[in-house]
Design an enzyme around this catalytic site. Structure first.
Site, PDB file in Angstrom:
ATOM      1  N   ASN A   1      51.884  60.477  46.072  1.00 46.49           N
ATOM      2  CA  ASN A   1      52.141  59.216  45.351  1.00 46.49           C
ATOM      3  C   ASN A   1      53.344  59.306  44.409  1.00 46.49           C
ATOM      4  O   ASN A   1      53.920  58.281  44.034  1.00 46.49           O
ATOM      5  CB  ASN A   1      50.904  58.769  44.539  1.00 46.49           C
ATOM      6  CG  ASN A   1      49.775  58.232  45.399  1.00 46.49           C
ATOM      7  OD1 ASN A   1      48.612  58.278  45.001  1.00 46.49           O
ATOM      8  ND2 ASN A   1      50.090  57.714  46.585  1.00 46.49           N
TER       9      ASN A   1
ATOM     10  N   ASP B   1      41.435  53.157  48.753  1.00 47.84           N
ATOM     11  CA  ASP B   1      42.638  52.687  49.443  1.00 47.84           C
ATOM     12  C   ASP B   1      42.607  51.170  49.621  1.00 47.84           C
ATOM     13  O   ASP B   1      41.539  50.572  49.723  1.00 47.84           O
ATOM     14  CB  ASP B   1      42.737  53.374  50.810  1.00 47.84           C
ATOM     15  CG  ASP B   1      44.127  53.242  51.403  1.00 47.84           C
ATOM     16  OD1 ASP B   1      45.065  52.891  50.665  1.00 47.84           O
ATOM     17  OD2 ASP B   1      44.265  53.478  52.617  1.00 47.84           O
TER      18      ASP B   1
HETATM   19  C1  FPP Z   1      45.653  53.196  47.138  1.00 48.48           C
HETATM   20  O1  FPP Z   1      46.140  51.912  47.295  1.00 48.48           O
HETATM   21  C2  FPP Z   1      45.366  53.545  45.766  1.00 48.48           C
HETATM   22  C3  FPP Z   1      46.143  54.334  44.972  1.00 48.48           C
HETATM   23  C4  FPP Z   1      47.476  54.811  45.337  1.00 48.48           C
HETATM   24  C5  FPP Z   1      45.685  54.819  43.692  1.00 48.48           C
HETATM   25  C6  FPP Z   1      44.336  54.373  43.253  1.00 48.48           C
HETATM   26  C7  FPP Z   1      44.482  53.655  42.000  1.00 48.48           C
HETATM   27  C8  FPP Z   1      43.596  52.766  41.499  1.00 48.48           C
HETATM   28  C9  FPP Z   1      42.298  52.489  42.110  1.00 48.48           C
HETATM   29  C10 FPP Z   1      43.920  51.962  40.298  1.00 48.48           C
HETATM   30  C11 FPP Z   1      44.346  52.773  39.174  1.00 48.48           C
HETATM   31  C12 FPP Z   1      43.316  53.683  38.683  1.00 48.48           C
HETATM   32  C13 FPP Z   1      43.599  54.808  38.023  1.00 48.48           C
HETATM   33  C14 FPP Z   1      42.488  55.580  37.434  1.00 48.48           C
HETATM   34  C15 FPP Z   1      44.996  55.248  37.853  1.00 48.48           C
HETATM   35  P1  FPP Z   1      47.465  51.724  48.148  1.00 48.48           P
HETATM   36  O2  FPP Z   1      48.511  51.291  47.206  1.00 48.48           O
HETATM   37  O3  FPP Z   1      47.773  52.964  48.912  1.00 48.48           O
HETATM   38  O4  FPP Z   1      47.034  50.581  49.107  1.00 48.48           O
HETATM   39  P2  FPP Z   1      47.732  50.196  50.476  1.00 48.48           P
HETATM   40  O5  FPP Z   1      47.380  51.291  51.458  1.00 48.48           O
HETATM   41  O6  FPP Z   1      47.061  48.914  50.812  1.00 48.48           O
HETATM   42  O7  FPP Z   1      49.193  50.066  50.213  1.00 48.48           O
END
Ligand code: FPP
Length: 248
Positions: free
Chosen positions: A68, A20
């Protein structure tokens, strides 16, 4: 150096990670959320490598949740592209290192081109015997339990299973990947303290480590720190400390 405090004979067998903080990391820098995810993808590459080096046997990464799908289309499309890019760019090294790729989730919802890339990577690495790398894709913990219940009920309808004989072990066999042991350690980055519908059935006795580090900055040293934290815990599974010491 934190690694010197690591007990190599007590490495958790299964580590699961809620990655996250990509979005907030990007916003803090005035760049797009997608650029945050791209940086996050770099950490996926690093942590897969590091986990394999540390002797972790199963690494499950929450790459894309069912929730998501509700994000703006641009972000969803970008994440799908990043997943394909990861498979294109990393599958050779993953395979060379003997890592086996697996997935859990409602992967039939992924775009067909992504499904093909994922299936190809699973097929190519299926005989590898080092770390199992599990991507949770289009995954939700409650959905997994519902999907398992549906399959079980169908088998019961066909008379293949007797409802009176359903126990936790039988039920567990209907989950997306019954071969996965329960995680020993769940790590959540990004300064949030929620489980967010991840591996709900499997984390009943899992140790949880949270950190303020945003995923795009999570490095091997942070993984080692999380494992040291885990090694300092006492896992009692409902028993008392004295019972564990064999005193009563
Ligand atoms: C959370 O960050 C992360 C995700 C929604 C997905 C995780 C994705 C990756 C680590 C990169 C892509 C990798 C693959 C394998 C597809 P957030 O956007 O929820 O962060 P925030 O809470 O700060 O908004």
């Amino acid at each position: 150096m934190p690694e010197s405090r690591l007990r190599s004979d007590e490495i958790p067998r299964h580590v699961a990670i809620i990655m996250d903080g990509n979005g907030r990391w990007a916003e803090q820098r005035g760049i797009s959320r997608l650029e945050g995810h791209r940086e996050g993808l770099g950490r996926v590459r690093d942590i897969v490598r590091a986990a394999n080096e540390l002797g972790i046997q199963y690494l499950t990464l929450y790459a894309f949740s069912l929730e998501n799908w509700n994000r703006p289309k641009l972000e969803v499309d970008g994440l799908m592209r990043l997943l394909s890019e990861y498979l294109d760019a990393e599958i050779d090294e993953v395979d060379r290192n003997g890592i086996q790729l697996r997935t859990i989730g409602r992967t039939e919802r992924l775009p067909i081109s992504v499904q093909r890339a994922v299936d190809g990577a699973i097929e190519r690495t299926k005989n590898n015997d080092q770390m199992k790398l599990v991507f949770a894709l289009s995954y939700g913990g409650r959905a997994e339990i519902v999907d398992a219940a549906r399959k079980l009920l169908r088998d019961a309808e066909r008379g293949e299973i007797d409802p009176d004989h359903v126990d936790e072990k039988t039920f567990g066999a209907y989950l997306y990947d019954p071969e996965l042991p329960d995680p020993d350690l769940l790590i959540r980055t990004g300064a949030e303290y929620r489980v967010s519908n991840f591996l709900l059935w499997q984390i009943a006795y899992t140790e949880i480590h949270t950190t303020h580090v945003m995923w795009p900055e999570f490095e091997k040293a942070n993984l080692v720190e999380a494992i040291i934290d885990y090694q300092e815990r006492e896992r009692r599974y409902g028993k008392t400390s004295a019972q564990l010491r064999g005193e009563s």
